[in-house]
Design an enzyme around this catalytic site. Structure first.
Site, mmCIF file in Angstrom:
data_model
loop_
_atom_site.group_PDB
_atom_site.id
_atom_site.type_symbol
_atom_site.label_atom_id
_atom_site.label_comp_id
_atom_site.label_asym_id
_atom_site.label_seq_id
_atom_site.Cartn_x
_atom_site.Cartn_y
_atom_site.Cartn_z
ATOM 1 N N ASP A 81 25.397 -2.893 15.768
ATOM 2 C CA ASP A 81 25.268 -2.666 17.207
ATOM 3 C C ASP A 81 26.459 -1.846 17.671
ATOM 4 O OD1 ASP A 81 27.503 -4.220 17.313
ATOM 5 O OD2 ASP A 81 26.427 -6.035 17.842
ATOM 6 N N LYS B 238 18.283 -2.960 13.970
ATOM 7 C CA LYS B 238 19.296 -3.905 14.429
ATOM 8 C C LYS B 238 18.745 -5.333 14.501
ATOM 9 C CE LYS B 238 22.534 -5.872 17.061
ATOM 10 N NZ LYS B 238 21.803 -7.036 17.546
#
Length: 367
Positions: A285, A266
């Site tokens: 996310d 991420k």
DNA sequence: CGGTAACCTGGGAT
DNA sequence: AATCCCAGGTTAC
């Protein structure tokens, strides 16, 4: 004693000392905080027009929406931040056009740096046309979220910011980023905020894990110290190495960044998209995951976000939106923000119940 | 190699 | 008031 030197330098650089928020034991670099008495320099400020309309760049949809935590809302429709060593304010005129103002000695290269930072070469109109053609819902959102751009930030600054962001919430991320920022050279203050150049790799290397922990970084303190150390060992220097990633393919960029402690898929995608010209990087996310489950891969609704699914979501975005998929993700992401949903008409708002609010009787699992 | 339990902190919900 | 939960995840087992 390195940290002592650092402390002395910081004290000397600081013109003012607001309240010491997280009091580190040895080093008290205070984060940027509102300090009521602001000067009125901004009154007689020289504002220079940029050739950008609100549709090209919306400041409220670009700066406070999670790609940087360093820019401050210094007046209505005005944001102030630092690009390199330039302290810059941007604001919208009545008609929406964007203009800027330099708080430091106006160098000629400041405007160049600003346009570079804004990714001004990327035409939002052209880019969004492709998205809208492939996605009816995007076309609808575009009517209300015009000017939401992806910035082109400094890679090191971006890296540290998003290391702070992991498993964290905005208010604390901002606090942590303010602390790190306070370690850089002081540049000035605007409307109650102190501004610093982002610390260099060397400056940041002078802060200890314990100092970061005392400043509230939690377990990320170890990651940051480790990442800084790893960068310092790169031949040619860590900052140069980070910049060199701009020439690589996304897969390699993610792979290289992920070797740094505290950097997973991420955070790596965030750095890639927001600072390394990887316009099709998709930071997956929880929000993007919900978007994907709702609109992109409905067959995955209900499943948990694993690394494999994370990659599948990113692929789905690229398949649908193309080489600037990250820019589409930015818009869809903004549409999910509670703070922005208010400006959207009902039919465009998404996902009332991403997580099913536990209803009265829990005896039955709703499918 | 895929899945899962800790991990700092603190603000909001229960 | 005391817990639980979650926040723009990553690491280690």
């Amino acid at each position: 004693m390195n940290s002592l030197n650092l402390q002395v330098r910081i004290m000397m650089k600081r013109k003012r000392s607001p309240k010491p928020l997280p009091p580190p034991p040895s080093t008290p670099p205070t984060p940027q905080t509102q300090s009521r008495h602001s000067t009125n320099l901004s009154k007689s400020r020289l504002w220079i027009p940029l050739n950008l309309t609100r549709q090209d760049l919306s400041l409220p949809l670009t700066f406070p929406t999670g790609q940087t935590f360093r820019w401050k809302n210094t007046a209505p429709f005005q944001y102030t931040g630092v690009i390199g060593s330039h302290l810059v304010s941007l604001k919208h005129l009545q008609n929406g056009d964007v203009c800027y103002s330099l708080h430091s000695q106006s160098n000629h290269d400041a405007k160049t740096a600003l346009l570079d930072f804004l990714n001004a070469d990327v035409s939002l109109a052209d880019t969004w046309e492709v998205f809208s053609a492939n996605d009816e819902r995007f076309a609808g959102l575009a009517q209300h979220l015009g000017g939401a751009r992806v910035l082109r930030q400094d890679p090191f600054e971006c890296l540290i910011q998003f290391m702070c962001s992991s498993n964290n919430h905005i208010s604390r991320i901002t606090k942590m980023v303010d602390y790190v920022s306070s370690l850089g050279d002081y540049l000035g203050h605007v409307e109650g905020f102190d501004f610093h150049a982002f610390p260099t790799l060397h400056q940041l290397s002078l802060v200890s894990e314990q100092q970061l922990r005392d400043a509230g970084f939690g377990y990320r303190a170890k990651y940051i110290v480790g990442a800084v150390s790893a960068l310092q060992s790169k031949p040619g220097g860590g900052e140069e190495w980070l910049h060199s990633l701009r020439k690589l393919d996304l897969q390699d960029v993610i792979s290289e960044l992920s070797k740094l402690p505290g950097v997973g898929p991420k955070v790596a995608a965030c750095i890639a998209l927001y600072s390394l010209d990887q316009h099709h990087a998709i930071p997956v996310d929880v929000h993007v995951w919900r978007i994907a489950q709702k609109y992109l891969l409905p067959e995955l609704a209900g499943s948990k976000l694993t690394l494999k699914l994370c990659k599948r979501v990113a692929e789905a975005f690229v398949t649908k939106y193309g080489k600037y998929a990250g820019w589409a993700q930015a818009v869809l992401f903004i549409a999910e923000l509670p703070s922005q949903k208010a400006i959207l008409p009902e039919h465009l708002r998404t996902i009332k119940q991403a997580k099913p609010a536990k209803i009265e009787n829990s005896e039955e699992e709703s499918e």
